[in-house]
Enzyme design. Sequence first.
Site: not given
Length: 284
Positions: A51, A183, A150
Amino acid sequence: MSLIWINGQWHDRDSAMISVYDHGLLYGDGVFEGMRVYGGRPFRLEEHLDRLYDSAQALWITVPMTKADMGRVTEEGIARAGISEGYLRHVVTRGVGDLGLDPRSCPRPTVFIIFDTIRIWPRERYEKGLAMISAATPMPDRETLSPRVKSLNYLPHIMAKLEGIHAQMDEVLMLDRGGYVAEASGMNVFIVKRGVVTTPPAWTGVLRGVTRDLVIGLAGEAGLPMREEPINRYDVYTADEAFLTGTAAEIAPIRSLDGRQIGAGPIGPVTRTLMDRFQALTRR
Ligand code: PMP
């Protein structure tokens, strides 16, 4: 004890320094990962590094070392710091440049790794469940900066978190512009209704959590029907159970949202099963 690796050098907390000209600091131009250490081993190392490198790729940053080398440094740091249970932070920034935002002034990305610990709520929160409100701050639009990256830009999440703190809540639920559940401030959301476990699909514009993916797998192993489908607040209000997942949070039950109590008790049976299975996995 915390230990920090920066561009090939080891430091302690006091000597670890980053230039004020680093574009990670000046513009939030960079990416990161948060990873747990259980029993002296990095947990889901490969998934986190995948990721990290994907986030860098999306931002057109070339990480100046291979994943294998990053993995080796990670393991070396855990051994050096003598960490048995801990938390790591991998950061890759655009690098040191000048004061313009033009990334071409940054010849080499900065890479650092912090070897430390983390605790976001006291243990009793996991028994009582979290009280949450919906934040007025929406999730960033997925075509502006994909929430799947991210990145070092966490201001919308921090604004939402501040709303929760101001309202004396444990956590916040962030919605996208269409009102769909995205989220929490740094965690993915799951609900359980009549035994079916549901979480929003990553394509709707949420970070695809490593813990989220793991929990989807655990639900499968436990024989629980699992769906990735968009959900809205109504689905959460009327759920039998709801919980959050994240590397730092692990699995945390939700007690209430916007004043509505969720389900019958603090931790429902499905949440309990998944928490137990998750714990067993981290202890293996
Ligand atoms: N969403 C956001 C915005 C996060 O920062 C995190 C934690 N890194 C998560 C979800 C959960 O992801 P993971 O399970 O990989 O920690």
